[in-house]
Design a protein around this motif. Structure first.
Motif, PDB file in Angstrom:
ATOM      1  N   GLU A 204      42.417  20.208  -0.803  1.00 29.93           N
ATOM      2  CA  GLU A 204      42.710  18.749  -1.116  1.00 29.93           C
ATOM      3  C   GLU A 204      41.736  17.767  -1.052  1.00 29.93           C
ATOM      4  O   GLU A 204      41.471  16.641  -1.856  1.00 29.93           O
ATOM      5  N   ALA A 205      40.166  17.621  -0.410  1.00 35.99           N
ATOM      6  CA  ALA A 205      39.184  17.008   0.447  1.00 35.99           C
ATOM      7  C   ALA A 205      38.304  16.875  -0.982  1.00 35.99           C
ATOM      8  O   ALA A 205      37.216  15.536  -1.295  1.00 35.99           O
ATOM      9  N   ILE A 206      38.316  18.441  -1.932  1.00 39.64           N
ATOM     10  CA  ILE A 206      36.995  18.191  -3.569  1.00 39.64           C
ATOM     11  C   ILE A 206      38.251  18.415  -4.562  1.00 39.64           C
ATOM     12  O   ILE A 206      37.410  18.491  -4.901  1.00 39.64           O
ATOM     13  N   GLY A 207      39.611  18.416  -3.780  1.00 39.01           N
ATOM     14  CA  GLY A 207      40.061  18.101  -5.367  1.00 39.01           C
ATOM     15  C   GLY A 207      40.938  19.043  -6.015  1.00 39.01           C
ATOM     16  O   GLY A 207      41.231  19.239  -7.233  1.00 39.01           O
ATOM     17  N   VAL A 208      40.195  20.386  -5.060  1.00 38.79           N
ATOM     18  CA  VAL A 208      41.240  21.854  -6.295  1.00 38.79           C
ATOM     19  C   VAL A 208      42.531  21.613  -6.492  1.00 38.79           C
ATOM     20  O   VAL A 208      43.428  21.323  -5.793  1.00 38.79           O
ATOM     21  N   GLU A 209      42.793  22.058  -7.406  1.00 35.76           N
ATOM     22  CA  GLU A 209      44.163  22.435  -8.057  1.00 35.76           C
ATOM     23  C   GLU A 209      45.453  22.945  -7.327  1.00 35.76           C
ATOM     24  O   GLU A 209      44.810  24.257  -7.507  1.00 35.76           O
ATOM     25  N   ILE A 210      46.247  23.029  -6.845  1.00 38.07           N
ATOM     26  CA  ILE A 210      46.793  24.079  -6.367  1.00 38.07           C
ATOM     27  C   ILE A 210      48.913  24.093  -7.307  1.00 38.07           C
ATOM     28  O   ILE A 210      49.010  22.889  -7.142  1.00 38.07           O
ATOM     29  N   GLY A 211      48.975  25.610  -7.654  1.00 37.79           N
ATOM     30  CA  GLY A 211      49.816  25.750  -7.676  1.00 37.79           C
ATOM     31  C   GLY A 211      51.266  25.228  -7.162  1.00 37.79           C
ATOM     32  O   GLY A 211      51.543  25.272  -5.864  1.00 37.79           O
ATOM     33  N   THR A 212      52.143  25.023  -7.725  1.00 34.55           N
ATOM     34  CA  THR A 212      53.789  25.179  -6.710  1.00 34.55           C
ATOM     35  C   THR A 212      54.796  26.358  -6.229  1.00 34.55           C
ATOM     36  O   THR A 212      55.022  26.247  -5.021  1.00 34.55           O
ATOM     37  N   ARG A 213      53.582  27.374  -6.284  1.00 31.63           N
ATOM     38  CA  ARG A 213      53.339  28.184  -5.280  1.00 31.63           C
ATOM     39  C   ARG A 213      52.393  28.438  -4.016  1.00 31.63           C
ATOM     40  O   ARG A 213      52.253  29.692  -3.213  1.00 31.63           O
ATOM     41  N   GLY A 214      51.585  27.731  -4.029  1.00 31.40           N
ATOM     42  CA  GLY A 214      50.672  27.167  -3.471  1.00 31.40           C
ATOM     43  C   GLY A 214      49.376  28.191  -3.768  1.00 31.40           C
ATOM     44  O   GLY A 214      48.408  28.385  -3.004  1.00 31.40           O
ATOM     45  N   GLU A 215      49.624  28.937  -5.054  1.00 33.79           N
ATOM     46  CA  GLU A 215      48.103  29.467  -5.894  1.00 33.79           C
ATOM     47  C   GLU A 215      47.473  28.782  -6.599  1.00 33.79           C
ATOM     48  O   GLU A 215      47.214  27.144  -6.482  1.00 33.79           O
ATOM     49  N   ILE A 216      46.142  29.230  -5.697  1.00 33.29           N
ATOM     50  CA  ILE A 216      44.535  28.145  -6.171  1.00 33.29           C
ATOM     51  C   ILE A 216      45.033  28.972  -8.294  1.00 33.29           C
ATOM     52  O   ILE A 216      45.116  29.398  -8.686  1.00 33.29           O
ATOM     53  N   VAL A 217      45.244  27.969  -8.818  1.00 35.15           N
ATOM     54  CA  VAL A 217      45.117  27.553  -9.703  1.00 35.15           C
ATOM     55  C   VAL A 217      43.787  27.769 -10.964  1.00 35.15           C
ATOM     56  O   VAL A 217      42.119  26.803 -10.549  1.00 35.15           O
ATOM     57  N   VAL A 218      43.614  28.597 -11.433  1.00 35.04           N
ATOM     58  CA  VAL A 218      41.791  28.969 -11.927  1.00 35.04           C
ATOM     59  C   VAL A 218      42.518  29.118 -14.087  1.00 35.04           C
ATOM     60  O   VAL A 218      43.718  29.756 -13.988  1.00 35.04           O
TER      61      VAL A 218
END
Length: 450
Positions: free
Chosen positions: A275-289
């Protein structure tokens, strides 16, 4: 790479995907560091598919020793020592962990045996307080077992703890209907535990072909495994003698010696500073790529189970390889094809599958042809064991292309690896028909479908 950073790549997580990515990136000439707070090797090597397969091997001897009588072998006084198998498995896990560490070291990858978090742009802070910078950051922290919320859930174990039990439980309840639940149900049953599987739905192994699911259920019940459907854990109370009083929806309270939950896995994305650098996280806690494992932050990538795409070790390894080649290699960037991924369930007997199930093919293609072989393996015939194999081939009627193969029976995963190549390559039923069988084998049924 710019010398303004300490490393060209900093990988957080030394599991299968992280190790492969780090090793390959280093081979391409990158300056690489890896941080791992637990043990090098990740879920698969330390507490997943590798030690589990060793337990599966051990469990098979229960039936093999029994069947041996019909093949002329007299085995007197046989007994099973759980502690001996457990300790042998853990010793081999430690050996593999050392080999993974050696692989990284041999490629001059710097290893930090501590937790790492992202604390700023291109900046990583280690648990020791040391701060380093990297041109690229790869998140490969995997996933962990999901533990449902209910009173008394502190008394359950997961697959993580199953490898370290002091003794085998006389009565074990396994909550879940997926591959982990069914694999451990078979393992504990063969080791002599009374196994009950409780599933919140009415279906086991959702996503696998219905015929295979039904066949496994039938065989497992004959082996003595009890299944409870539409049953969720409501509460658990630990008794004075150490046993567990368990209440499931729609069931009377029952006593078990151990309760294991196998209700899915959760991506390990929290507490990394994303969250410190704004990486998007999905609804299940997954990192969105995207297809190239890139996050919305240009220099941050993620591979493996933390992305929750396909939670399989070989997929994580492919993603790690593709990332390293694409970012640090001389060639053009490329993405991993996540379609037509073969998989297996190391149940008793095992299941293997690739491509579309019959119902998926009907929905997507309309006109299909289905070929089945339902037979009793020669070994089972001689042994007097009534279990039957079921092989299934799904074909697109428009062009004869094989779009799915599904199998349950001894050595199904070993056979499927080669068959999966044919499906991935788009071969036809005629190509299989033109191939001469190897006789007598179970695999020959794949080229004898009528």
């Amino acid at each position: 790479m710019a010398d303004q950073y300490d490393f060209d790549l900093f990988t957080i997580g030394a599991g299968s995907g992280g190790v492969r990515a780090s090793r390959v990136a280093a081979a391409h000439g990158a300056r690489v560091a890896v941080a791992e707070e637990y043990r090098v090797g990740g879920t698969c090597v330390i507490r997943g598919c590798v030690p589990k397969k060793m337990l599966v091997y051990g469990a098979h001897f229960a039936e093999d020793l029994e069947d041996a009588r019909q093949f002329g072998w007299n085995i007197e006084g046989k007994s099973f020592d759980w502690q001996r198998l457990r300790d042998h498995v853990q010793n081999d896990v430690a050996r593999l962990e050392g080999l993974y560490g050696e692989t990284l070291s041999n490629h001059k990858v710097t290893i930090f045996n501590e937790r790492a978090t992202i604390t700023g742009d291109h900046q990583i802070t280690l648990a020791s307080g040391r701060q380093v910078t990297a041109a690229h950051i790869l998140i490969a922290t995997g996933a962990r077992p999901h533990i449902p919320e209910f009173p008394g859930n502190q008394h359950v174990i997961t697959s993580n703890e199953a490898f370290h039990l002091e003794r085998l439980p006389r009565r074990i309840l396994i909550a879940g209907g997926g591959y982990i639940a069914n694999e451990f149900a078979g393992i504990f049953n063969e080791f002599g535990s009374k196994v009950t599987v409780a599933n919140r739905s009415d279906t086991i192994l959702r996503g696998y072909d219905e015929a295979l699911r039904d066949r496994l259920l039938q065989i497992a019940m004959v082996k003595g495994i009890e299944f409870l459907f539409m049953a969720e854990l409501e509460h658990i109370e630990k008794q004075e003698d150490g046993t567990l009083l368990v209440k499931l929806t729609g069931q009377e309270p029952r006593i078990f010696d151990c309760v294991m939950v196998a209700t899915g896995r959760v991506p390990n994305s929290e507490g990394l500073g994303l969250e410190a650098i704004g990486v998007e996280i999905g609804t299940r806690g997954e990192i969105v790529v995207d297809a190239f494992s890139r996050t919305n932050v240009p220099y941050v990538y993620a591979v493996g189970d933390v992305t929750d795409r396909v939670q399989l070790t070989p997929v994580a390894i492919r993603e790690g390889q593709a990332f390293a080649d694409s970012v640090f290699g001389p060639g053009q960037p490329y993405a991993v094809d996540h379609s037509c991924v073969p998989s297996a369930v190391f149940s008793h007997p095992p299941i293997a599958a690739v491509g579309m199930t019959e119902s998926e093919a009907r929905n997507r293609l309309g006109s299909i042809k289905v070929y089945q072989a339902d037979f009793r393996p020669m070994k089972n015939v001689v042994a007097g064991r009534n279990e039957r194999c079921l092989y299934k081939m799904v074909v697109d009627a428009a062009n004869d292309r094989i779009v799915g193969i599904h199998m349950i029976g001894p050595e199904a995963p070993e056979i499927m690896q080669a068959a999966a190549i044919a499906v991935k390559a788009g071969l036809t039923k005629a190509d299989f028909d033109a191939t001469i069988a190897i006789h007598p084998t179970m695999a020959e049924e794949l080229v004898l479908f009528k």
